[in-house]
Each structure stands twice: as C-alpha cells, then as structure tokens.
Motif scaffolding. Structure first.
Motif, mmCIF file in Angstrom:
data_model
loop_
_atom_site.group_PDB
_atom_site.id
_atom_site.type_symbol
_atom_site.label_atom_id
_atom_site.label_comp_id
_atom_site.label_asym_id
_atom_site.label_seq_id
_atom_site.Cartn_x
_atom_site.Cartn_y
_atom_site.Cartn_z
ATOM 1 N N GLY A 180 0.842 -1.197 0.000
ATOM 2 C CA GLY A 180 0.000 0.000 0.000
ATOM 3 C C GLY A 180 0.872 1.240 0.000
ATOM 4 N N ALA A 181 0.416 2.276 -0.715
ATOM 5 C CA ALA A 181 1.193 3.518 -0.783
ATOM 6 C C ALA A 181 1.320 4.134 0.606
ATOM 7 C CB ALA A 181 0.538 4.497 -1.746
ATOM 8 N N GLY A 182 2.407 4.843 0.851
ATOM 9 C CA GLY A 182 2.662 5.445 2.159
ATOM 10 C C GLY A 182 2.482 6.952 2.126
ATOM 11 N N PRO A 183 3.594 7.707 2.155
ATOM 12 C CA PRO A 183 3.503 9.168 2.109
ATOM 13 C C PRO A 183 3.017 9.663 0.738
ATOM 14 C CG PRO A 183 5.642 8.448 2.965
ATOM 15 C CD PRO A 183 4.959 7.230 2.427
ATOM 16 N N ILE A 184 2.653 10.941 0.662
ATOM 17 C CA ILE A 184 2.344 11.591 -0.615
ATOM 18 C C ILE A 184 3.563 11.402 -1.532
ATOM 19 C CG2 ILE A 184 1.836 13.854 -1.671
ATOM 20 C CD1 ILE A 184 -0.320 12.621 0.362
#
Ligand code: BMA
Length: 331
Positions: free
Chosen positions: A218-222
């Motif tokens: 899953g994507a984390g930071p912007i």
C-alpha cells in the motif's frame, strides 16, 4: 552562499525540515532518528496509542493529522501542531468533520490519515468507516476546521494517497482495494477525478512480489515529485508463522502516467528492527504515512508508525534513495 547544485526534488525548500545526519558506519538507504519514538503512545491522556500519522509544513511550523486510538480502542483522528516537527502538541478532542450530508457525516472510525497540499488547501484522506473501510476525503485551510466531502470509493479500500498536483488535468489518488478484515491480499491501484468527488479511469500500478512485500502492499507518504519520476514510498507485508510483518520500500513512477512503474526495490528500505517497532500493540510494524522534503538539500524526513503504538522518524537523502531504488530494482 546560493545553492547551485542540481535539485532532484521538484518542490519547495523547507530549511527547517527535521534532520539528523547519517550515523557513522550506517550504509542503509534510510536511518532512524536518535530521538525515536518522537511521539509516545500517551502524549494525550485519552490515548492508548498514537501512530500512522501525517504531517505537513504550515506557515513556518508544522501541522498534522494523527491516528489516536483511544482507551476504548476506537480509532480516531486528531489535529496536532509543532514548531520543529519533533515535539508535538495534539488536541485531546478528536476532529469533528463539518459535513452537509448526514449520510456521509455519520462517524464510525478513522485511521491511517494522509495530508496533501494541492493548489489552495490541505486535503486529508483516511481509511473511513462507511459499511466497512473506504477512503474518506476532507479539506482544511487551518487544521482547525475540516470539511468532509464524499467518500472516494465503495468499500472496501485503504491507503488512499493523493498526488500533490493534478496530472493530465485530473486529481490522482493511489489506493488499495481490499476486504473487510485483516486483509490477506492487496495491490496498488490509481484513480483519477475532475473534482475530488467522482473517481474513475482506474489503473493498476503494481502488485505483490516476493519476501517482505508478498502478502499486500500500500502507498505510504504523498509521492515526491523528482527529476527521476514520482518517488513513492510504500509498505509491504510478509506473512510469517507469527503474523504480519510490515516493512517499507520505494518505487519510481512515470511523471505523466504514474501507473507506469519505472523502478521498484526488491529489498526493503526499512523493516521492524528496533524494540519500539517490534514490540507494541501489533508487533513488527513500520508503517510510513508522511514525508517532509527540502528541495534545496534533497533531505527527506519520513514519519512512520511503530508497532501500531508510537510515531517514529527516519531520514534519507533523495539522490541516495533514488540510487538505491534503481540499483536494487526488480519489476
Ligand atoms: C493495517 C492497518 C494499519 C496497521 C497495520 C498493522 O491493516 O490497520 O493501520 O498499522 O494493519 O496492524
């Protein structure tokens, strides 16, 4: 003296970014703050744990949205402020989102927030309860009043992460469609929207791979815009005989068509090694939700949850991180 070095990060300078130099003898692509955990689980008297939280620069200081699970073990979102990005004050009361539509306004739970400045406001996305987890969206100008709009997707979805500018004239968000439980699968997808309300033109970005990222990702930071592509730090999960292990790695995505993956790390960048990452309410978790960047120096400060209990901080240099991603890539 003016900094004439080539800038890899495309974005503003942040001279007061929290920073510690790479420790002597450390060859890792990212290193931890010596002050970790920077936010203890009981920073506010009602909290059981404070973790997986998002921070941004704000008028020379810092603001954030924090996941504070309370002592009934409800998952809540709270506003916080800091002068230096290290020492935080968090509101004891949870955020009460303003919302005109009672169907959307009904609060169940909120967790794993991300905060993204686009054009004229800060957008908050989080895992929001609407007949199961989906992606909630709100905006704020001041981290005091928050306006909630429609949920982005049908349930079930998590890890909704906006890009910091429109791409091809559309808002763009990464997400991880999933199920209603402690999801045993999950890949990263991307959706586009003309208005932050209607999301479509869905694209597959990337899926699970071996080892540390074999169960779900899953994507984390912007994502960070760089001259080499969008630098996307993301978490990956391995299922061990003792449960899930959450690590993080990074990928570079095409600037114009960010569903195209250019490079992606085969080894992780950080994995739970320290006690505050291995021991807590959920052992063996590092879960990044935010990154501050300084274009002038290429410094990156990554905020991550440790063991679903505390907030930690890690540092990286953009050129070294990109070099690591490229040199260790496996698509
Ligand atoms: C995920 C989310 C995260 C959490 C992780 C590890 O499904 O709930 O908030 O950090 O599990 O428990």
């Amino acid at each position: 003296m003016a900094n004439t070095a080539k800038k890899t990060i495309i974005g503003p300078d942040l001279p007061n970014i929290p920073w510690e130099n790479r420790p002597k003898g450390c060859a890792d692509a990212a290193w931890r703050s010596k002050r970790n955990p920077i936010i203890p689980r009981d920073l506010i008297p009602t909290s059981n744990s404070i973790f997986n939280s998002a921070v941004v620069p704000f008028k020379g200081e810092f603001r954030g949205v924090f996941r504070c699970d309370d002592r009934c073990r409800n998952m809540q979102l709270h506003s916080g402020r800091s002068r230096d990005g290290i020492k935080w004050e968090i509101d004891e009361q949870r955020i009460r989102f303003q919302c005109d539509d009672p169907e959307i306004a009904r609060w169940g739970y909120g967790y794993d927030p991300r905060v993204c400045w686009i054009e004229d406001r800060y957008w908050v996305t989080w895992c929001n309860c609407y007949h199961g987890p989906t992606i909630g969206i709100a905006y704020t100008h001041d981290f005091e009043t928050y306006h909630q709009i429609e949920n982005a997707y049908l349930p079930f979805n998590r890890n909704g992460v906006l890009f910091p500018r429109k791409i091809g004239g559309k808002y763009v968000m990464l997400s991880r469609p999933s199920d209603n439980g402690h999801t045993p699968f999950g890949d990263i997808f991307l959706s586009q929207s003309p208005d932050m309300i209607h999301w479509g033109c869905h694209r597959f970005v990337m899926g699970r791979k071996g080892g540390w990222q074999s169960t779900k990702i899953g994507a984390g930071p912007i994502p960070i815009e760089t001259t080499e592509g969008w630098l996307m730090i993301y978490h990956g999960v391995l299922t061990s005989c003792n449960g899930f292990v959450y690590s993080f790695g990074a990928a570079l995505l095409d600037i114009e068509q960010p569903w195209k993956v250019l490079y992606r790390t085969a080894p992780y960048i950080m994995s739970p090694w320290e006690t505050y990452e291995c021991v807590g309410d959920t052992p063996n978790v590092v879960f990044p939700c935010a990154a501050l960047t300084d274009a002038a120096t290429g410094r990156i400060a990554i905020y991550y949850g440790g063991a679903d209990t505390v907030v930690g901080l890690a540092f990286a240099q953009v050129d070294e991180l990109i070099e690591f991603v490229k040199a260790n890539s496996e698509l």
